[in-house]
Design a protein around this motif. Structure first.
Motif, short mmCIF file in Angstrom:
data_model
loop_
_atom_site.label_atom_id
_atom_site.label_comp_id
_atom_site.label_asym_id
_atom_site.label_seq_id
_atom_site.Cartn_x
_atom_site.Cartn_y
_atom_site.Cartn_z
N ILE A 45 0.76 -1.34 0.16
CA ILE A 45 -0.02 -0.02 0.05
C ILE A 45 0.77 1.15 0.02
N ASN A 47 0.61 5.32 0.43
CA ASN A 47 -0.53 6.48 0.72
C ASN A 47 0.30 7.81 0.29
N ASN A 77 -3.53 4.31 -1.93
CA ASN A 77 -4.79 4.56 -1.10
C ASN A 77 -4.97 6.12 -1.12
N THR A 99 -5.19 -3.36 5.07
CA THR A 99 -3.98 -3.05 5.89
C THR A 99 -3.48 -4.47 6.20
N SER A 137 -2.13 -6.82 3.87
CA SER A 137 -0.88 -6.17 3.04
C SER A 137 0.36 -6.58 3.67
N VAL A 172 3.28 -1.34 4.00
CA VAL A 172 2.83 0.21 3.78
C VAL A 172 4.03 1.22 3.83
#
Length: 350
Positions: free
Chosen positions: A196, A198, A230, A264, A267, A270
């Motif tokens: 992920i 962000n 995200n 999450t 995942s 991140v």
């Protein structure tokens, strides 16, 4: 016990380890929590009324739209909602209120509840709040999670462990992940591990450039990873820039809060700046790469037993000014540095 921590996302996640420790040690206690409506999903699945997987920490939620009240303080609706909230807090008959926000408005909420004890830090975030506390707890920890646990220790009169928090489990969010992340027709990854990214943050000075996130997305895709970008409300443009730079190698999603928690959990890694989704991943014990600039990771960065790497230029200064442009030190962090940190966490060589 009433917990006062209205928001925001990262701040609630930093308060949760202390309250989780209290719940673990004292399952018989009745614990309420006053929270802004947009963050209730960190504490309970919509519709949950009984403590369990969907509401693991608290017995009662008090939804307090304090920011909305501040925008329309003299409105008839505001006055009615304030009266209803005061009645609801007082009717719960709390023995103790623990202010983990350290603001005047949270301390005032504590006073509305009429507890026997209103407890907060000796040096709260807003200095005036201390004059509303019945008990002031001196804290010595560097990280805000450590400070919250010190307050909880004083409340419980014991040494509590620092533990990963319990977060709600939503069956609907799990179904969302099954569909969006695994169904190839919807852009899913057919069971491949995914990361992920962000790109958003609370303000511009904390935002690492989107083209560098795009370069990471391309590299991960070339390695066989699925990539989720995200994006929170209003961040769709950032996600589009990342995906364009990556060559459309990623899947852009705007999940609801319970869906973000579920996603999450699944995942592999991140990558984010100092923002709520980074703190969520850390709270879930996921590997994270944190990209920091004007905020201090020693105080509010990834923490605990999870694997993490934090990148920050040594000359970056702590500054919470809401500047629009990325902080100068943040711009010195290259995509290659972040990629190397990610590969180290994933057990691979750059």
């Amino acid at each position: 016990m009433l917990i006062l921590r209205l928001g925001a996302m990262g701040d609630i996640l930093h308060a949760l380890p202390a309250v989780t420790a209290l719940r673990m040690r004292h399952p018989e206690w009745f614990i309420g929590w006053a929270v802004e409506p947009q963050w209730r999903g960190l504490l309970a699945v919509e519709g949950a009324v009984v403590r369990g997987a969907a509401m693991p920490i608290v017995d009662q939620l008090h939804i307090v739209p304090a920011k909305e009240w501040g925008r329309r303080p003299l409105g008839a609706g505001t006055i009615g909602e304030i009266g209803q909230t005061r009645h609801e807090l007082r009717a719960a008959r709390y023995d103790v209120c623990v202010d983990l926000q350290g603001a005047v408005r949270s301390a005032v909420l504590g006073k509305w509840a009429h507890p026997h004890r209103l407890i907060g830090e000796e040096k709260p975030r807003e200095w005036a709040a201390q004059y509303l506390f019945d008990e002031r707890i001196a804290t010595n920890g560097t990280h805000v999670i450590e400070q919250a646990v010190e307050v909880a220790n004083a409340v419980a009169h014991e040494q509590l462990p620092i533990t990963l928090p319990w977060l709600p489990l939503s069956e609907g969010a799990e179904r969302f992940c099954d569909a969006r992340l695994y169904d190839a027709q919807l852009g899913g990854f057919n069971g491949r591990p995914f990361v992920i990214l962000n790109p958003g943050a609370g303000w511009g000075a904390k935002r690492w450039p989107t083209e560098r996130y795009g370069e990471l997305a391309r590299l991960f895709a070339e390695r066989g990873f699925g990539v989720v970008i995200n994006c929170g409300p209003g961040e769709e443009g950032l996600a589009a820039e990342v995906n364009a730079t990556s060559g459309n190698a990623a899947l852009s999603l705007s999940p609801a809060l319970d869906e973000l928690i579920a996603m999450t959990r699944r995942s592999s890694l991140v990558i984010a700046g100092d923002t709520g989704p980074l703190h969520l991943a850390s709270a879930l014990g996921k590997p994270v790469v944190g990209i920091f600039g004007p905020t201090d990771p020693a105080r509010n960065g990834p923490f605990g037993g999870g694997r993490f790497r934090v990148l920050r230029h040594p000359e970056s200064k702590r500054d919470h000014s809401r500047r629009a442009e990325p902080e100068a030190g943040l711009l010195t962090i290259s995509a290659c540095e972040v990629w190397s940190a990610a590969m180290e966490l994933l057990g691979d060589a750059c």
